[in-house]
Design a protein around this motif. Structure first.
Motif, PDB file in Angstrom:
ATOM      1  N   LYS A 272       0.857  -1.195   0.000  1.00 27.45           N
ATOM      2  CA  LYS A 272       0.000   0.000   0.000  1.00 27.45           C
ATOM      3  C   LYS A 272       0.889   1.240   0.000  1.00 27.45           C
ATOM      4  CE  LYS A 272      -4.113  -1.880   2.326  1.00 27.45           C
ATOM      5  NZ  LYS A 272      -4.986  -1.757   3.529  1.00 27.45           N
ATOM      6  N   PRO A 273       1.305   1.701  -1.160  1.00 29.27           N
ATOM      7  CA  PRO A 273       2.261   2.812  -1.221  1.00 29.27           C
ATOM      8  C   PRO A 273       1.709   4.142  -0.713  1.00 29.27           C
ATOM      9  CG  PRO A 273       1.508   2.198  -3.422  1.00 29.27           C
ATOM     10  CD  PRO A 273       1.019   1.132  -2.499  1.00 29.27           C
ATOM     11  N   ASP A 274       0.398   4.227  -0.482  1.00 28.77           N
ATOM     12  CA  ASP A 274      -0.149   5.472   0.040  1.00 28.77           C
ATOM     13  C   ASP A 274      -0.062   5.546   1.563  1.00 28.77           C
ATOM     14  OD1 ASP A 274      -1.984   3.369   0.133  1.00 28.77           O
ATOM     15  OD2 ASP A 274      -3.687   4.729   0.264  1.00 28.77           O
ATOM     16  N   ILE A 275       0.395   4.481   2.199  1.00 31.19           N
ATOM     17  CA  ILE A 275       0.564   4.488   3.658  1.00 31.19           C
ATOM     18  C   ILE A 275       1.934   5.067   4.001  1.00 31.19           C
ATOM     19  CG2 ILE A 275       0.954   2.994   5.666  1.00 31.19           C
ATOM     20  CD1 ILE A 275      -1.258   1.233   4.737  1.00 31.19           C
ATOM     21  N   GLU A 276       1.966   5.989   4.958  1.00 30.43           N
ATOM     22  CA  GLU A 276       3.230   6.595   5.378  1.00 30.43           C
ATOM     23  C   GLU A 276       3.992   5.647   6.304  1.00 30.43           C
ATOM     24  OE1 GLU A 276       3.411  11.102   5.979  1.00 30.43           O
ATOM     25  OE2 GLU A 276       1.444  10.562   6.757  1.00 30.43           O
ATOM     26  N   PHE A 277       5.279   5.565   6.126  1.00 33.38           N
ATOM     27  CA  PHE A 277       6.144   4.814   7.032  1.00 33.38           C
ATOM     28  C   PHE A 277       7.129   5.777   7.662  1.00 33.38           C
ATOM     29  CE2 PHE A 277      10.154   2.098   7.422  1.00 33.38           C
ATOM     30  CZ  PHE A 277       9.813   1.648   8.690  1.00 33.38           C
ATOM     31  N   GLY A 278       7.172   5.771   8.982  1.00 39.46           N
ATOM     32  CA  GLY A 278       8.063   6.688   9.678  1.00 39.46           C
ATOM     33  C   GLY A 278       8.683   6.079  10.916  1.00 39.46           C
ATOM     34  N   VAL A 279       9.680   6.771  11.437  1.00 41.42           N
ATOM     35  CA  VAL A 279      10.387   6.367  12.650  1.00 41.42           C
ATOM     36  C   VAL A 279      10.467   7.580  13.568  1.00 41.42           C
ATOM     37  CG1 VAL A 279      12.609   5.615  13.585  1.00 41.42           C
ATOM     38  CG2 VAL A 279      11.731   4.570  11.499  1.00 41.42           C
ATOM     39  N   ILE A 323      10.098  11.420   9.400  1.00 38.48           N
ATOM     40  CA  ILE A 323      10.871  11.144  10.606  1.00 38.48           C
ATOM     41  C   ILE A 323      10.394  12.103  11.684  1.00 38.48           C
ATOM     42  CG2 ILE A 323      12.825  12.707  10.062  1.00 38.48           C
ATOM     43  CD1 ILE A 323      14.604  10.306  11.185  1.00 38.48           C
ATOM     44  N   ALA A 324      10.280  11.584  12.917  1.00 45.12           N
ATOM     45  CA  ALA A 324       9.720  12.381  14.016  1.00 45.12           C
ATOM     46  C   ALA A 324      10.676  12.334  15.204  1.00 45.12           C
ATOM     47  CB  ALA A 324       8.341  11.856  14.405  1.00 45.12           C
ATOM     48  N   THR A 354      11.566  13.056   2.521  1.00 44.46           N
ATOM     49  CA  THR A 354      11.153  12.706   3.882  1.00 44.46           C
ATOM     50  C   THR A 354      10.595  13.928   4.604  1.00 44.46           C
ATOM     51  OG1 THR A 354      12.893  11.027   3.968  1.00 44.46           O
ATOM     52  CG2 THR A 354      11.883  11.669   6.055  1.00 44.46           C
ATOM     53  N   ARG A 355       9.392  13.790   5.126  1.00 45.21           N
ATOM     54  CA  ARG A 355       8.790  14.888   5.888  1.00 45.21           C
ATOM     55  C   ARG A 355       9.303  14.870   7.332  1.00 45.21           C
ATOM     56  NH1 ARG A 355       5.162  13.295   2.244  1.00 45.21           N
ATOM     57  NH2 ARG A 355       4.113  11.693   3.461  1.00 45.21           N
ATOM     58  N   LEU A 356       9.320  16.030   7.946  1.00 53.86           N
ATOM     59  CA  LEU A 356       9.847  16.181   9.304  1.00 53.86           C
ATOM     60  C   LEU A 356       8.737  16.617  10.245  1.00 53.86           C
ATOM     61  CD1 LEU A 356      12.141  16.393  11.397  1.00 53.86           C
ATOM     62  CD2 LEU A 356      12.632  18.692  10.507  1.00 53.86           C
ATOM     63  N   TYR A 357       8.425  15.749  11.203  1.00 56.10           N
ATOM     64  CA  TYR A 357       7.492  16.080  12.275  1.00 56.10           C
ATOM     65  C   TYR A 357       8.304  16.096  13.574  1.00 56.10           C
ATOM     66  CZ  TYR A 357       4.249  14.139   8.765  1.00 56.10           C
ATOM     67  OH  TYR A 357       3.565  13.851   7.606  1.00 56.10           O
ATOM     68  N   ILE A 358       8.186  17.137  14.364  1.00 51.18           N
ATOM     69  CA  ILE A 358       8.978  17.260  15.585  1.00 51.18           C
ATOM     70  C   ILE A 358       8.207  16.674  16.768  1.00 51.18           C
ATOM     71  CG2 ILE A 358      10.140  18.817  17.165  1.00 51.18           C
ATOM     72  CD1 ILE A 358      11.438  18.812  14.453  1.00 51.18           C
ATOM     73  N   GLY A 359       8.838  15.742  17.464  1.00 49.29           N
ATOM     74  CA  GLY A 359       8.267  15.212  18.699  1.00 49.29           C
ATOM     75  C   GLY A 359       8.503  16.178  19.843  1.00 49.29           C
ATOM     76  N   MET A 360       7.422  16.565  20.534  1.00 51.05           N
ATOM     77  CA  MET A 360       7.510  17.589  21.581  1.00 51.05           C
ATOM     78  C   MET A 360       7.071  17.024  22.937  1.00 51.05           C
ATOM     79  SD  MET A 360       6.017  20.846  19.392  1.00 51.05           S
ATOM     80  CE  MET A 360       6.291  22.007  20.742  1.00 51.05           C
TER      81      MET A 360
END
Length: 428
Positions: A272-279, A323-324, A354-360
């Motif tokens: 399912k290439p529309d699913i995001e995979f992140g760490v 990545i978060a 790669t998108r960047l989401y910051i863990g707070m």
């Protein structure tokens, strides 16, 4: 005339589509289909289930009937989602694999004991299926959050007995089925990351999730190699068997985590290439004093050196959709400044897909700390504002994820929550 224009436009569209298909076919199997992008920034929150941190409520395990337990657990989830809506949160990271058990109807993992108190016991409903339906009905996306290698939270005799008892049912615990894969680290049972069979097994777990559930994403947390000096991971035998081509054990271990990420990434994109995979790694990759590519920090446990996770490399290789990093420090913490790290991660993802989401660190707000006093000044609102302003000023930052859900309902975060509602909810 309008019909002729429509026909002409339709013809041009079809030619364009045929050209795109042709180009895609010529590109071969490496061609990547990106997950659908959204213009809305990430406003996420982690909902932890390990040890019942955020869910389920402890009282649900004290009632006398299954019906009451299920009712309390479902209500806690819908209450949490309603609180997210009021705060402006648009994505929940739901921990569905806290250890070697599952919060979904799995053919590989036994049911988690967090719902019933017993590993492998049927909870009477499917928490992931329920959460997906309720989240999507509220316009909230759901990412399935997995701890890849942890099998248990302790090594007590009663834990061993409970895991072995799952042999009487199906599916059984990986601890009982494959004792040759099990190691002890940090006082817990874990899977040995150096074994190819282990990496294949984890990939199979992810594949099951992706096939069976309409999740919006898959996320691994930062527990890859996780050990302490008092309880190290004993993988010398595995290293001798598989590490001959590496200059040292550290390089071999980092390659093992790379192989896992590659395998999982390619599997998700094939299914399912529309699913995001992140760490979501620890916030510091490496310190500049140890590596010129590292951040201007002085952290004691960089993920490259302690978790053996070269997360920077994973971004550069295009293995992650996002990545978060967990930036759980205030702007005023000199040795690990929030703004310095946010800027460093922005540099890492710049020019990549790669998108960047910051863990707070929502959990730190309102909590007294001698070395991080900013968390308590005016209810932590000025510090929260500073960090969100840093995020907004960096074009590479696509949003934030708060750790964690229970702290949306704590007295010490009350002022910060009101600020978030004004900033996030009213901005929708």
């Amino acid at each position: 005339m309008l019909s002729e224009i429509k026909l002409l436009c339709w013809g041009l569209i079809m030619i364009s589509l045929m050209t795109m298909v042709s180009c895609s076919q010529k590109a071969g199997p490496e061609k990547r289909q990106e997950p659908a992008l959204t213009t809305e920034p990430m406003r996420g929150i982690w909902l932890a289930t390990v040890a019942g941190l955020d869910w389920p409520p402890a009282e649900s395990l004290k009632v006398t009937t299954d019906a009451d337990r299920i009712r309390l657990q479902k209500r806690a989830l819908t209450d949490a989602l309603d609180q997210m809506v009021k705060t402006g949160i648009n994505t929940v990271f739901f921990q569905v694999k806290p250890d070697g058990t599952a919060l979904w109807h799995s053919d590989i993992l036994p049911w988690s004991d967090v719902m019933t108190g017993s590993v492998g016991k049927e909870p009477g409903y499917d928490p992931l299926a329920f959460m997906l339906k309720e989240a999507h009905s509220r316009g909230i996306k759901l990412h399935a959050w997995l701890n890849p290698y942890r099998v248990s939270m302790n090594t007590r005799p009663e834990t061993v007995a409970a895991l072995n008892d799952t042999l009487q049912s199906s599916p059984s615990s990986v601890y009982a089925l494959h004792p040759e894969w099990i190691r002890t680290a940090s006082g817990r049972f874990v899977l040995d990351p150096g074994l190819p069979e282990v990496r294949n097994w984890i990939t199979g777990v992810v594949a099951e999730l992706v096939k069976k559930y309409d999740v919006d994403g898959i996320q691994f947390d930062d527990y890859f190699y996780y050990e302490t000096p008092q309880s190290p991971l004993e993988d010398e035998t595995t290293y001798r068997e598989y590490g001959k081509d590496f200059p040292d054990k550290a390089s071999w271990r980092r390659n093992n985590t790379l192989l896992l990420i590659k395998e999982v990434s390619s599997t998700i994109r094939a299914l399912k290439p529309d699913i995001e995979f992140g760490v979501s790694p620890a916030g510091v990759w490496r310190n500049k004093a140890d590596d010129p590519l590292g951040s201007d920090t002085q952290a004691g446990a960089p993920s490259y050196d302690t978790a053996y996770a070269d997360t920077r490399q994973w971004v550069k290789l295009g293995l992650l959709d996002y990545i978060a990093p967990q930036l759980y420090w205030p702007v005023g913490r000199k040795i690990v400044r929030y703004d310095v790290l946010a800027g460093w991660w922005s540099d890492v993802v710049r020019g990549t897909d790669t998108r960047l989401y910051i863990g707070m660190a929502l959990y730190k707000i309102g909590t007294s700390s001698a070395i991080e006093p900013d968390w308590t000044i005016e209810g932590g609102v000025p510090e929260l504002k500073r960090q969100l302003d840093v995020n907004d000023a960096l074009p590479e930052v696509d949003g934030a994820i708060l750790f964690r859900q229970a702290f949306l309902n704590q007295p010490q975060t009350d002022k910060a929550l009101k600020y978030l509602q004004n900033r996030w909810y009213k901005a929708q």
